[in-house]
Design an enzyme around this catalytic site. Structure first.
Site, PDB file in Angstrom:
ATOM      1  N   ASP A 112      18.279  41.168  10.444  1.00  0.00           N
ATOM      2  CA  ASP A 112      18.733  39.778  10.572  1.00  0.00           C
ATOM      3  C   ASP A 112      20.026  39.676  11.383  1.00  0.00           C
ATOM      4  O   ASP A 112      20.740  38.685  11.285  1.00  0.00           O
ATOM      5  CB  ASP A 112      18.899  39.129   9.188  1.00  0.00           C
ATOM      6  CG  ASP A 112      19.902  39.879   8.324  1.00  0.00           C
ATOM      7  OD1 ASP A 112      20.308  40.989   8.719  1.00  0.00           O
ATOM      8  OD2 ASP A 112      20.268  39.344   7.263  1.00  0.00           O
TER       9      ASP A 112
ATOM     10  N   HIS B  32      27.875  53.709  36.160  1.00  0.00           N
ATOM     11  CA  HIS B  32      27.942  52.725  35.069  1.00  0.00           C
ATOM     12  C   HIS B  32      28.049  53.438  33.717  1.00  0.00           C
ATOM     13  O   HIS B  32      27.335  53.116  32.760  1.00  0.00           O
ATOM     14  CB  HIS B  32      26.741  51.777  35.107  1.00  0.00           C
ATOM     15  CG  HIS B  32      26.877  50.701  36.151  1.00  0.00           C
ATOM     16  ND1 HIS B  32      25.908  49.757  36.401  1.00  0.00           N
ATOM     17  CD2 HIS B  32      27.881  50.411  37.004  1.00  0.00           C
ATOM     18  CE1 HIS B  32      26.313  48.941  37.375  1.00  0.00           C
ATOM     19  NE2 HIS B  32      27.512  49.329  37.751  1.00  0.00           N
TER      20      HIS B  32
ATOM     21  N   ASP C 170      36.692  50.514  34.840  1.00  0.00           N
ATOM     22  CA  ASP C 170      36.061  49.355  35.487  1.00  0.00           C
ATOM     23  C   ASP C 170      35.814  48.331  34.386  1.00  0.00           C
ATOM     24  O   ASP C 170      34.903  48.492  33.572  1.00  0.00           O
ATOM     25  CB  ASP C 170      34.751  49.814  36.149  1.00  0.00           C
ATOM     26  CG  ASP C 170      34.011  48.686  36.853  1.00  0.00           C
ATOM     27  OD1 ASP C 170      34.313  47.508  36.609  1.00  0.00           O
ATOM     28  OD2 ASP C 170      33.101  49.004  37.652  1.00  0.00           O
TER      29      ASP C 170
ATOM     30  N   ASP D 268      36.087  41.437  37.556  1.00  0.00           N
ATOM     31  CA  ASP D 268      35.430  42.735  37.752  1.00  0.00           C
ATOM     32  C   ASP D 268      36.398  43.603  38.548  1.00  0.00           C
ATOM     33  O   ASP D 268      36.498  43.465  39.765  1.00  0.00           O
ATOM     34  CB  ASP D 268      34.105  42.537  38.502  1.00  0.00           C
ATOM     35  CG  ASP D 268      33.332  43.836  38.648  1.00  0.00           C
ATOM     36  OD1 ASP D 268      33.720  44.847  38.026  1.00  0.00           O
ATOM     37  OD2 ASP D 268      32.324  43.834  39.396  1.00  0.00           O
TER      38      ASP D 268
ATOM     39  N   HIS E  23      26.670  53.538  46.352  1.00  0.00           N
ATOM     40  CA  HIS E  23      26.418  52.144  45.938  1.00  0.00           C
ATOM     41  C   HIS E  23      26.918  51.192  47.015  1.00  0.00           C
ATOM     42  O   HIS E  23      27.621  51.599  47.943  1.00  0.00           O
ATOM     43  CB  HIS E  23      27.079  51.849  44.581  1.00  0.00           C
ATOM     44  CG  HIS E  23      28.566  52.063  44.551  1.00  0.00           C
ATOM     45  ND1 HIS E  23      29.454  51.190  45.139  1.00  0.00           N
ATOM     46  CD2 HIS E  23      29.317  53.044  44.000  1.00  0.00           C
ATOM     47  CE1 HIS E  23      30.691  51.622  44.924  1.00  0.00           C
ATOM     48  NE2 HIS E  23      30.634  52.759  44.250  1.00  0.00           N
TER      49      HIS E  23
ATOM     50  N   HIS F 286      29.572  42.393  45.769  1.00  0.00           N
ATOM     51  CA  HIS F 286      28.637  41.449  45.156  1.00  0.00           C
ATOM     52  C   HIS F 286      29.407  40.175  44.876  1.00  0.00           C
ATOM     53  O   HIS F 286      30.643  40.176  44.852  1.00  0.00           O
ATOM     54  CB  HIS F 286      27.995  42.022  43.883  1.00  0.00           C
ATOM     55  CG  HIS F 286      28.975  42.502  42.849  1.00  0.00           C
ATOM     56  ND1 HIS F 286      29.653  41.652  41.999  1.00  0.00           N
ATOM     57  CD2 HIS F 286      29.400  43.753  42.538  1.00  0.00           C
ATOM     58  CE1 HIS F 286      30.440  42.370  41.199  1.00  0.00           C
ATOM     59  NE2 HIS F 286      30.329  43.646  41.512  1.00  0.00           N
TER      60      HIS F 286
ATOM     61  N   HIS G 281      27.461  40.143  38.548  1.00  0.00           N
ATOM     62  CA  HIS G 281      26.741  40.196  39.824  1.00  0.00           C
ATOM     63  C   HIS G 281      26.168  38.791  40.003  1.00  0.00           C
ATOM     64  O   HIS G 281      25.061  38.494  39.586  1.00  0.00           O
ATOM     65  CB  HIS G 281      25.643  41.262  39.789  1.00  0.00           C
ATOM     66  CG  HIS G 281      26.199  42.657  39.618  1.00  0.00           C
ATOM     67  ND1 HIS G 281      25.444  43.742  39.290  1.00  0.00           N
ATOM     68  CD2 HIS G 281      27.469  43.137  39.739  1.00  0.00           C
ATOM     69  CE1 HIS G 281      26.211  44.828  39.210  1.00  0.00           C
ATOM     70  NE2 HIS G 281      27.449  44.471  39.472  1.00  0.00           N
TER      71      HIS G 281
ATOM     72  N   GLU H 156      34.591  47.090  46.622  1.00  0.00           N
ATOM     73  CA  GLU H 156      34.697  48.206  45.677  1.00  0.00           C
ATOM     74  C   GLU H 156      34.083  49.502  46.200  1.00  0.00           C
ATOM     75  O   GLU H 156      33.107  49.990  45.635  1.00  0.00           O
ATOM     76  CB  GLU H 156      34.054  47.819  44.337  1.00  0.00           C
ATOM     77  CG  GLU H 156      32.642  47.233  44.443  1.00  0.00           C
ATOM     78  CD  GLU H 156      32.018  47.012  43.063  1.00  0.00           C
ATOM     79  OE1 GLU H 156      32.055  47.945  42.250  1.00  0.00           O
ATOM     80  OE2 GLU H 156      31.490  45.914  42.829  1.00  0.00           O
TER      81      GLU H 156
ATOM     82  N   TYR I 140      32.425  59.794  44.706  1.00  0.00           N
ATOM     83  CA  TYR I 140      32.152  60.449  43.415  1.00  0.00           C
ATOM     84  C   TYR I 140      31.649  61.864  43.701  1.00  0.00           C
ATOM     85  O   TYR I 140      30.605  62.024  44.334  1.00  0.00           O
ATOM     86  CB  TYR I 140      31.098  59.651  42.639  1.00  0.00           C
ATOM     87  CG  TYR I 140      31.401  58.159  42.636  1.00  0.00           C
ATOM     88  CD1 TYR I 140      32.215  57.587  41.662  1.00  0.00           C
ATOM     89  CD2 TYR I 140      30.922  57.333  43.663  1.00  0.00           C
ATOM     90  CE1 TYR I 140      32.514  56.231  41.690  1.00  0.00           C
ATOM     91  CE2 TYR I 140      31.230  55.979  43.704  1.00  0.00           C
ATOM     92  CZ  TYR I 140      32.029  55.431  42.713  1.00  0.00           C
ATOM     93  OH  TYR I 140      32.332  54.091  42.759  1.00  0.00           O
TER      94      TYR I 140
ATOM     95  N   ARG J   9      36.958  54.890  42.308  1.00  0.00           N
ATOM     96  CA  ARG J   9      36.520  53.559  42.783  1.00  0.00           C
ATOM     97  C   ARG J   9      37.746  52.657  42.706  1.00  0.00           C
ATOM     98  O   ARG J   9      38.522  52.757  41.739  1.00  0.00           O
ATOM     99  CB  ARG J   9      35.366  53.022  41.924  1.00  0.00           C
ATOM    100  CG  ARG J   9      34.923  51.633  42.312  1.00  0.00           C
ATOM    101  CD  ARG J   9      33.503  51.277  41.833  1.00  0.00           C
ATOM    102  NE  ARG J   9      33.348  51.146  40.392  1.00  0.00           N
ATOM    103  CZ  ARG J   9      32.690  51.992  39.622  1.00  0.00           C
ATOM    104  NH1 ARG J   9      32.113  53.073  40.139  1.00  0.00           N
ATOM    105  NH2 ARG J   9      32.593  51.801  38.309  1.00  0.00           N
TER     106      ARG J   9
ATOM    107  N   GLU K  84      38.409  48.576  42.971  1.00  0.00           N
ATOM    108  CA  GLU K  84      37.642  47.319  43.036  1.00  0.00           C
ATOM    109  C   GLU K  84      38.558  46.126  42.819  1.00  0.00           C
ATOM    110  O   GLU K  84      39.262  46.051  41.810  1.00  0.00           O
ATOM    111  CB  GLU K  84      36.550  47.325  41.955  1.00  0.00           C
ATOM    112  CG  GLU K  84      35.771  46.015  41.887  1.00  0.00           C
ATOM    113  CD  GLU K  84      34.580  46.073  40.943  1.00  0.00           C
ATOM    114  OE1 GLU K  84      34.619  46.851  39.959  1.00  0.00           O
ATOM    115  OE2 GLU K  84      33.617  45.339  41.177  1.00  0.00           O
TER     116      GLU K  84
HETATM  117  N1  GLY Z   1      31.309  46.490  36.973  1.00  0.00           N
HETATM  118  C1  GLY Z   1      30.112  46.633  37.670  1.00  0.00           C
HETATM  119  C2  GLY Z   1      30.324  46.550  39.103  1.00  0.00           C
HETATM  120  O1  GLY Z   1      31.391  46.852  39.568  1.00  0.00           O
HETATM  121  O2  GLY Z   1      29.500  46.099  39.842  1.00  0.00           O
HETATM  122 MN    MN Z   2      31.660  45.113  40.834  1.00  0.00          MN
HETATM  123 MN    MN Z   3      33.163  46.772  38.400  1.00  0.00          MN
END
Ligand code: GLY
Ligand code: MN
Ligand code: MN
Length: 459
Positions: free
Chosen positions: A61, A272, A289, A300, A372, A376, A383, A400, A404, A421, A423
């Protein structure tokens, strides 16, 4: 003791907004204007239907924390499940007196269920939140006299998982079924068009939306600054996560916009990574992140920094390469540029730099370490919806780039377990360079190392 008059002024916002104590929620006029804009883009003799997101069950529940369908929120401001919005191109006559273009059905009030899951808006309260005058309960939906026989097109955004709610007698799947039964057999429902129209509307942010994204960014940045000051060898990844999330919550952010990614050493190479359970050691980099969500709009942000406060020589080389790439990406954040321009700019720099450092021998192999995209859209979704056409003023995107290098990579092992990274959230301006909305958070190595020398009250 305050005078009666000052009591009135204190209570006035509560009188105006009912039970809602948030003073900076988007006003009904915002949602109304969005609906009008949407209807203006519908074809003649058409209708569109939208369903609120279902409640998703976690186990037994217990349900997951509720999150509204962003398109439904953008058109209504409602944060409740089990609701249906209908929009009509032409005023639809559904009873003798009213011609309406907007029709909303919400869950009925229910005292015993509200004891468990919270107060639901009444139809009058929903009118105030949404600006829609014709609001009914979902109990009336099945028998409601809606005639689609003269419609030339019906657009629908069906829920992705119309599973039922534990408490509700009016499950979302019933609403979808009842809606479908109202449609003439020969009518094809158009499911991609409403998304396309809303993607192009949501891509360009209105001033009030930019203010909410900025707030989400600012409260996240505050957390990142405290994290950089607080972190030490021996910290757990989840403790690093907790500091940023604390500042988001403590400043009124309702959620994180996505599960926090907080990975040290080899975990920084998992794009991720969400476990966030490992210990952080001296010599490790931490890739954090995270983005708070404020009234539906999310930040983000990623920063990568050394757990002991000092970058090693190799970490510096990789970090500065990513930073240089990010700066090149931000430099092309101009209206009219292709959406892919940021990736082209960052990827060119990373590819060349990786060859110069001897990590790869051919630029063709750069995607082994930068695997990647660079950007976005950002807004109600992390996103966010958008057209992926040329960049437009008022659009917020991330920039970003990353590199890696997991353990075992075919390069000198001095590079292993470095994942970087950087961003930031970028607002495209009509004239001149873009605004780095998260720019208050240090990015340069010297600035980061200096900030990390400061004392934190989390130490
Ligand atoms: N936090 C996910 C991305 O940077 O797209
Ligand atoms: Mn992002
Ligand atoms: Mn991110």
């Amino acid at each position: 003791m305050k005078s009666n008059l000052s009591v009135f002024f204190i209570l006035f916002p509560f009188i105006l907004f009912g039970q809602n104590t948030d003073h900076d929620l988007l006003p009904a006029s915002f949602f109304k204007a969005n609906r009008e804009n949407f209807i203006a883009q519908m074809p003649a003799h058409s209708a569109a239907v939208f369903f609120a997101n279902p409640i998703r069950n976690r186990s037994n529940d217990v349900d997951y924390q509720y999150s509204q369908n962003p398109n439904f929120y953008y058109l209504t401001g409602l944060r409740d499940p089990d609701a249906v919005l209908l929009l009509f191109k032409d005023a639809k006559i559904f009873d003798e007196s009213k011609g309406v273009k907007e029709l909303l059905f919400i869950r009925p009030k229910n005292k015993s269920e509200e004891i468990w899951t919270g107060i639901r808006p009444s139809c009058r309260e929903a009118q105030a939140i949404t600006g829609i005058q014709a609001v009914y309960t979902t109990t009336e939906f099945k028998e409601f006299g809606l005639d689609f026989s003269k419609m030339e097109e019906v657009w629908a955004e069906y829920p992705s998982q119309p599973n039922s709610e534990a408490f509700s007698k009016i499950a979302l799947s019933n609403l979808v079924e009842d809606f479908n039964k109202k449609l003439p057999a020969n009518l094809t429902v158009e499911e991609s068009k409403p998304y396309k129209v809303l993607a192009s509307m949501r891509e360009v942010k209105q001033v009030v939306e930019i203010a909410l994204v900025k707030r989400a960014i600012d409260i996240s940045v505050e957390g990142f600054i405290e994290l950089m000051k607080a972190i030490n060898p021996g910290f757990k990844e989840y403790q690093a996560q907790a500091i940023v999330e604390y500042f988001v919550k403590n400043n009124g952010g309702e959620y994180q916009g996505y599960p926090s990614i907080c990975g040290g050493a080899g975990n920084s190479c998992i794009l991720h990574y969400q476990e966030n359970r490992d210990s952080l050691k001296s010599g490790d980099l931490l890739l954090a992140d995270m983005g708070g969500e404020y009234h539906g709009y999310t930040a983000d942000i990623t920063r990568t920094f050394p757990v002991n406060g000092k970058f090693t020589a190799e970490q510096k080389l990789i970090y500065n390469l990513v930073l240089k790439a990010q700066e090149a990406g931000i430099a092309v954040c101009l209206p009219g540029q292709s959406f892919h321009a940021t990736h082209q700019a960052t990827f060119a720099i990373v590819s060349k730099g990786l060859v110069e450092l001897g990590i790869i021998t051919s630029e063709k192999d750069a995607d082994k370490y930068f695997m990647h995209g660079t950007s976005h859209y950002l807004g109600l979704d992390v996103h966010d919806a958008g057209t992926y056409g040329a960049l437009k003023a008022g659009t917020i995107i991330t920039v970003e780039p990353g590199i890696y290098i997991p353990e075992g990579s075919p390069c000198d092992k001095k590079w292993w377990n470095i994942g970087v990274r950087i961003e930031d959230d970028i607002l495209i301006n009509e004239n001149g360079p873009a605004t780095i909305m998260s720019g208050r958070l240090p990015r340069e190595i010297g600035e980061i190392e200096n900030l990390m020398l400061l004392q934190s009250y989390f130490k």
